[in-house]
Motif scaffolding. Structure first.
Motif, PDB file in Angstrom:
ATOM      1  N   VAL A  17      66.517  31.916  27.298  1.00 11.40           N
ATOM      2  CA  VAL A  17      66.319  30.952  28.392  1.00 11.40           C
ATOM      3  C   VAL A  17      67.252  29.779  28.121  1.00 11.40           C
ATOM      4  O   VAL A  17      67.691  29.567  26.985  1.00 11.40           O
ATOM      5  N   LYS A  18      67.575  29.027  29.153  1.00  7.99           N
ATOM      6  CA  LYS A  18      68.506  27.916  29.012  1.00  7.99           C
ATOM      7  C   LYS A  18      67.900  26.803  28.156  1.00  7.99           C
ATOM      8  O   LYS A  18      66.689  26.585  28.174  1.00  7.99           O
ATOM      9  N   GLY A  44      46.733  38.117  33.921  1.00  5.85           N
ATOM     10  CA  GLY A  44      46.257  36.850  34.463  1.00  5.85           C
ATOM     11  C   GLY A  44      46.422  35.686  33.507  1.00  5.85           C
ATOM     12  O   GLY A  44      46.142  34.539  33.868  1.00  5.85           O
ATOM     13  N   SER A  45      46.874  35.953  32.274  1.00  7.17           N
ATOM     14  CA  SER A  45      47.143  34.869  31.327  1.00  7.17           C
ATOM     15  C   SER A  45      48.339  34.048  31.802  1.00  7.17           C
ATOM     16  O   SER A  45      49.172  34.534  32.575  1.00  7.17           O
ATOM     17  N   ARG A  46      48.408  32.810  31.323  1.00 12.37           N
ATOM     18  CA  ARG A  46      49.513  31.943  31.722  1.00 12.37           C
ATOM     19  C   ARG A  46      50.486  31.747  30.560  1.00 12.37           C
ATOM     20  O   ARG A  46      50.082  31.623  29.401  1.00 12.37           O
ATOM     21  N   ARG A  47      51.787  31.754  30.885  1.00  9.27           N
ATOM     22  CA  ARG A  47      52.838  31.609  29.888  1.00  9.27           C
ATOM     23  C   ARG A  47      53.974  30.756  30.439  1.00  9.27           C
ATOM     24  O   ARG A  47      54.122  30.616  31.656  1.00  9.27           O
ATOM     25  N   ASP A  48      54.790  30.234  29.529  1.00  7.44           N
ATOM     26  CA  ASP A  48      56.044  29.614  29.960  1.00  7.44           C
ATOM     27  C   ASP A  48      57.055  30.728  30.240  1.00  7.44           C
ATOM     28  O   ASP A  48      56.750  31.933  30.084  1.00  7.44           O
ATOM     29  N   LEU A  49      58.257  30.355  30.672  1.00  6.26           N
ATOM     30  CA  LEU A  49      59.242  31.368  31.059  1.00  6.26           C
ATOM     31  C   LEU A  49      59.601  32.267  29.882  1.00  6.26           C
ATOM     32  O   LEU A  49      59.728  33.491  30.045  1.00  6.26           O
ATOM     33  N   PHE A  50      59.769  31.691  28.713  1.00  2.63           N
ATOM     34  CA  PHE A  50      60.115  32.481  27.533  1.00  2.63           C
ATOM     35  C   PHE A  50      59.031  33.514  27.239  1.00  2.63           C
ATOM     36  O   PHE A  50      59.310  34.687  26.982  1.00  2.63           O
ATOM     37  N   ALA A  56      63.852  33.082  38.638  1.00  2.09           N
ATOM     38  CA  ALA A  56      63.770  31.988  37.664  1.00  2.09           C
ATOM     39  C   ALA A  56      65.174  31.510  37.311  1.00  2.09           C
ATOM     40  O   ALA A  56      65.960  32.247  36.710  1.00  2.09           O
ATOM     41  N   SER A  57      65.479  30.294  37.653  1.00  5.76           N
ATOM     42  CA  SER A  57      66.833  29.775  37.452  1.00  5.76           C
ATOM     43  C   SER A  57      67.123  29.416  36.000  1.00  5.76           C
ATOM     44  O   SER A  57      68.283  29.203  35.635  1.00  5.76           O
ATOM     45  N   ASP A  58      66.093  29.331  35.165  1.00  6.10           N
ATOM     46  CA  ASP A  58      66.297  28.913  33.775  1.00  6.10           C
ATOM     47  C   ASP A  58      66.486  30.074  32.806  1.00  6.10           C
ATOM     48  O   ASP A  58      66.548  29.854  31.590  1.00  6.10           O
ATOM     49  N   GLY A  72      69.188  36.651  29.156  1.00  3.15           N
ATOM     50  CA  GLY A  72      67.854  36.856  29.694  1.00  3.15           C
ATOM     51  C   GLY A  72      67.898  37.536  31.048  1.00  3.15           C
ATOM     52  O   GLY A  72      67.108  38.447  31.334  1.00  3.15           O
ATOM     53  N   ARG A  73      68.842  37.119  31.889  1.00  2.74           N
ATOM     54  CA  ARG A  73      68.964  37.736  33.217  1.00  2.74           C
ATOM     55  C   ARG A  73      69.439  39.181  33.105  1.00  2.74           C
ATOM     56  O   ARG A  73      68.986  40.053  33.849  1.00  2.74           O
TER      57      ARG A  73
END
Length: 365
Positions: free
Chosen positions: A255-256, A271-277, A328-330, A335-336
């Motif tokens: 990620v950037k 259903g858990s929540r995470r950051d982009l990484f 996701a732009s970051d 990653g992309r």
């Protein structure tokens, strides 16, 4: 921190990726570890007393004799690489007492690496150099593990007396059977697991099913929540997949820089929540598991329906995750690339999964 490159490879680094990209990843990872580790050892040699330097030199020669790729085996060993982390952290803090403390223990660390490489650990997964441990986890690994698990709260006594679960020798046997099943279903995956995992820790009183982290890469922990061998296989594959992505992450950003670490994404599988990484890591693992269950379905008729259903259920989450990640732009360039390649893999697998579901008889039929 290990050196990082800005070059992105068009590969997902799953076992079915093209061999050239997998080899490029391994060579780049080893080169990075080799460079960072030799610089660390040179620093330690400057600070260590003569007697310690001599013992370290003898130990290094012993490691080189213990395995055909002894030098590289040392640099990727989790006990040694965790020592490297703690030593460099002490140097960066300019804590001379801590630096001397770690220098004085390098000979013990090298001895522990030699013990595993030369086949003298008490238990291994059959046919591998993957040690199976519980109360004998190395102190450096123990120190790096929290908050995943707190060894300070572990009860004293024999493995049979520690918390719930079953004897460590039985866990070793189960892991051997699970690895054999993985090898029959997907030989390339078993080979990748043997490359990226050096130690399995069995922690029956842990609050997790399985766990790993980049700070002690090469070690995977298993709790006592798997009910079937197929579940054990899933846990091994899950955590081994993280190990591959840890290696990629040592070489190139996924990620950037400056990407938010807030848990802004809801994982479509749980259903858990995470950051982009964390979301990217989860997608990487669930696509790997989809492929594994598909391979597994092809070699075991008795468990075919269960494996197909598991793959199809995970695939529902994969379909929802792909557009979320592509928007996701970051994501970094690498990653992309991971997301795009895995999206293509899942598209190719979709029709086969649907056809297999149509063929499967009803559960009570």
């Amino acid at each position: 921190m290990y050196g990082q490159s800005t070059k992105a490879l068009r590969s997902a680094f799953h076992p079915d990726a093209d061999p050239e990209s997998l080899q490029a990843l391994r060579e780049a990872f080893l080169a990075s570890r080799r460079d960072y580790s030799t610089r660390t050892l040179a620093m330690c040699a400057e600070m260590a007393p003569d007697e310690t330097r001599k013992a370290i030199g003898n130990g290094l020669r012993d490691v080189l004799r213990a395995a055909p790729d002894g030098e590289d085996a040392l640099y990727i060993d989790p006990v040694f690489s965790t020592w490297v982390h703690f030593f460099n952290r002490a140097v960066s803090r300019r804590n001379e007492d801590e630096v001397r403390f770690h220098c004085a223990r390098l000979d013990e660390v090298i001895g522990r690496v030699k013990q595993r490489l030369s086949g003298r650990e008490p238990l291994y997964i059959a046919g591998t150099q993957i040690a199976v441990q519980q109360e004998d986890v190395d102190p450096y690994i123990m120190a790096a593990t929290p908050p995943s698990y707190d060894f300070a709260g572990q009860k004293a006594g024999t493995p049979e007396q520690i918390g719930p679960g079953h004897p460590l020798a039985l866990q070793q046997e189960l892991l051997g059977i699970a690895m054999d099943n993985i090898g029959k279903a997907w030989p390339e995956l078993r080979a990748q697991i043997e490359d990226v995992v050096q130690i399995v820790g069995y922690l029956p009183d842990a609050s997790f099913r399985s766990c790993s982290a980049a700070r002690y890469a090469g070690v995977i922990y298993l709790g006592n929540m798997d009910e079937r061998l197929l579940d054990v296989e899933e846990s091994i594959v899950h955590e081994a997949g993280h190990q591959v992505l840890y290696r990629v992450g040592e070489l190139v950003e996924l990620v950037k820089p400056g990407t938010s670490q807030k848990a802004d994404f809801t994982l479509p599988w749980s259903g858990s929540r995470r950051d982009l990484f964390g979301f990217l890591h989860a997608f990487y693992i669930y696509t790997l598991l989809t492929k594994y269950f598909w391979h597994r379905a092809a070699v075991n008729e008795r468990e075919r329906r269960d494996c197909v259903r598991r793959a199809a259920l995970i695939q529902i989450g994969n379909r929802r995750a792909i557009p979320m990640l592509l928007q996701a732009s970051d994501l970094s360039a690498q990653g992309r690339q991971l997301v795009e390649v895995l999206a293509e893999d899942m598209t190719r697998l979709e029709a086969e999964l649907e056809a297999a579901l149509d063929e499967a008889p009803p559960r009570n039929g």
